[in-house]
Design a protein around this motif. Sequence first.
Motif, PDB file in Angstrom:
ATOM      1  N   VAL A 109       0.864  -1.179   0.000  1.00 29.40           N
ATOM      2  CA  VAL A 109       0.000   0.000   0.000  1.00 29.40           C
ATOM      3  C   VAL A 109       0.905   1.235   0.000  1.00 29.40           C
ATOM      4  N   ARG A 110       0.864   1.986  -1.074  1.00 25.49           N
ATOM      5  CA  ARG A 110       1.674   3.202  -1.165  1.00 25.49           C
ATOM      6  C   ARG A 110       0.871   4.403  -0.686  1.00 25.49           C
ATOM      7  N   ARG A 111       1.571   5.457  -0.311  1.00 27.16           N
ATOM      8  CA  ARG A 111       0.919   6.666   0.204  1.00 27.16           C
ATOM      9  C   ARG A 111       1.478   7.897  -0.493  1.00 27.16           C
ATOM     10  N   LEU A 112       0.585   8.801  -0.818  1.00 29.11           N
ATOM     11  CA  LEU A 112       0.985  10.094  -1.383  1.00 29.11           C
ATOM     12  C   LEU A 112       0.307  11.182  -0.570  1.00 29.11           C
ATOM     13  N   THR A 113       1.104  12.009   0.089  1.00 26.69           N
ATOM     14  CA  THR A 113       0.566  13.094   0.913  1.00 26.69           C
ATOM     15  C   THR A 113       0.599  14.396   0.119  1.00 26.69           C
ATOM     16  N   ILE A 114      -0.574  15.022  -0.004  1.00 20.23           N
ATOM     17  CA  ILE A 114      -0.698  16.323  -0.665  1.00 20.23           C
ATOM     18  C   ILE A 114      -0.848  17.377   0.423  1.00 20.23           C
ATOM     19  N   PRO A 115       0.155  18.223   0.632  1.00 19.07           N
ATOM     20  CA  PRO A 115       0.052  19.254   1.673  1.00 19.07           C
ATOM     21  C   PRO A 115      -1.024  20.286   1.348  1.00 19.07           C
ATOM     22  N   GLU A 116      -1.598  20.857   2.378  1.00 18.17           N
ATOM     23  CA  GLU A 116      -2.591  21.915   2.189  1.00 18.17           C
ATOM     24  C   GLU A 116      -1.944  23.148   1.564  1.00 18.17           C
ATOM     25  N   GLY A 117      -2.712  23.831   0.732  1.00 18.40           N
ATOM     26  CA  GLY A 117      -2.275  25.120   0.208  1.00 18.40           C
ATOM     27  C   GLY A 117      -1.448  25.076  -1.060  1.00 18.40           C
ATOM     28  N   LEU A 118      -1.276  23.899  -1.671  1.00 16.50           N
ATOM     29  CA  LEU A 118      -0.563  23.846  -2.946  1.00 16.50           C
ATOM     30  C   LEU A 118      -1.497  24.252  -4.081  1.00 16.50           C
ATOM     31  N   THR A 119      -0.924  24.842  -5.115  1.00 18.04           N
ATOM     32  CA  THR A 119      -1.723  25.114  -6.309  1.00 18.04           C
ATOM     33  C   THR A 119      -1.908  23.804  -7.071  1.00 18.04           C
ATOM     34  N   SER A 120      -2.821  23.802  -8.017  1.00 17.81           N
ATOM     35  CA  SER A 120      -3.070  22.583  -8.780  1.00 17.81           C
ATOM     36  C   SER A 120      -1.856  22.182  -9.612  1.00 17.81           C
ATOM     37  N   ASP A 121      -1.106  23.157 -10.109  1.00 22.44           N
ATOM     38  CA  ASP A 121       0.134  22.837 -10.826  1.00 22.44           C
ATOM     39  C   ASP A 121       1.092  22.074  -9.913  1.00 22.44           C
ATOM     40  N   GLU A 122       1.194  22.512  -8.664  1.00 19.34           N
ATOM     41  CA  GLU A 122       2.106  21.874  -7.721  1.00 19.34           C
ATOM     42  C   GLU A 122       1.613  20.479  -7.338  1.00 19.34           C
TER      43      GLU A 122
END
Length: 328
Positions: A109-122
Amino acid sequence: MRFLRLTLGLVLVAGLTAAGLVAYNGYASFTQPGPLDATRRVVVEPGMGLEQIAERLAEANVISAPLVFRLGAKLTDQATRLKAGEYEFAPGATMQDVLDQLNTGETVVRRLTIPEGLTSDEVVALIEAAEGLVGEVPEVPAEGALLPETYHYAWGDSRADLVARMRASLQAALEELWIGRAEGLPLETPEQAVVLASIIEKETGVAGERALVASVFINRLNRGMRLQSDPTVVYALTEGTGPLGRALTRADWQIEHPYNTYRIDGLPPGPIANPGRTAIAAALNPEESEYLYFVADGTGGHAFATSLAEHNRNVVNWRRVRDGGQTQ
């Protein structure tokens, strides 16, 4: 004739004994600890047959005898039930253990954390760099369309599907939070809540401050005051492609742009980032306060003020801290 029958009998017994020894040794090899001395991941690709799987496991030093592994898979009726995916094998795993794991499909099971406040490009850049995902992101989603959080995925999952999950998560969270919003907010739609939440997200990284920062913007909206948020100016300058890389100047605050909240009334036409659930909740349930201003206090948080005179004093203190002095 009697001698011939005796000779054939001895040969048969010897053959059966040899076969038994081979079977015994094969079973022992199948069930004894394998050669791995450390955890290792191996990818079994879709369409791989039993022989290919056995060879890949041997190349990775997970098993030592591909032939025994194949025979074991056939004798246990698991040869056609091995599942593709990314597997993590423990040190010393037996061939029986490995076969059982491939049969049950117990993949990594892999995990990808998307931090709050990034733009969609980021966000898209993180998704494209994530190991194990396949395919392309069809297009960069609109700002504020994705919910930042930790997402689980398996090797071979598609990037497009992960983006769809992020969209669905944002919509689910927004629908839930919109129902429980405070009364009398100057926000007419859930989409406007996301716009405000994105500004709150970019203004403070302190979770405990978000509802108070929200109160400032709600108070300003209710009084017809411009939001005057620096992150909206940054977004106007960069179009969300990344950090500005320098401090804002007085000239920046004067640019004519629909996202420059020093020049426009009310909210900008869209979000400036992808806010997290906490920021959306703050926008929809702000603290009650009379604050109309805030500025960094040098500790990672902000100093709040109800009047321009008080705010100006806070600004002087912040500049003193920034320049290495002490606050008053």
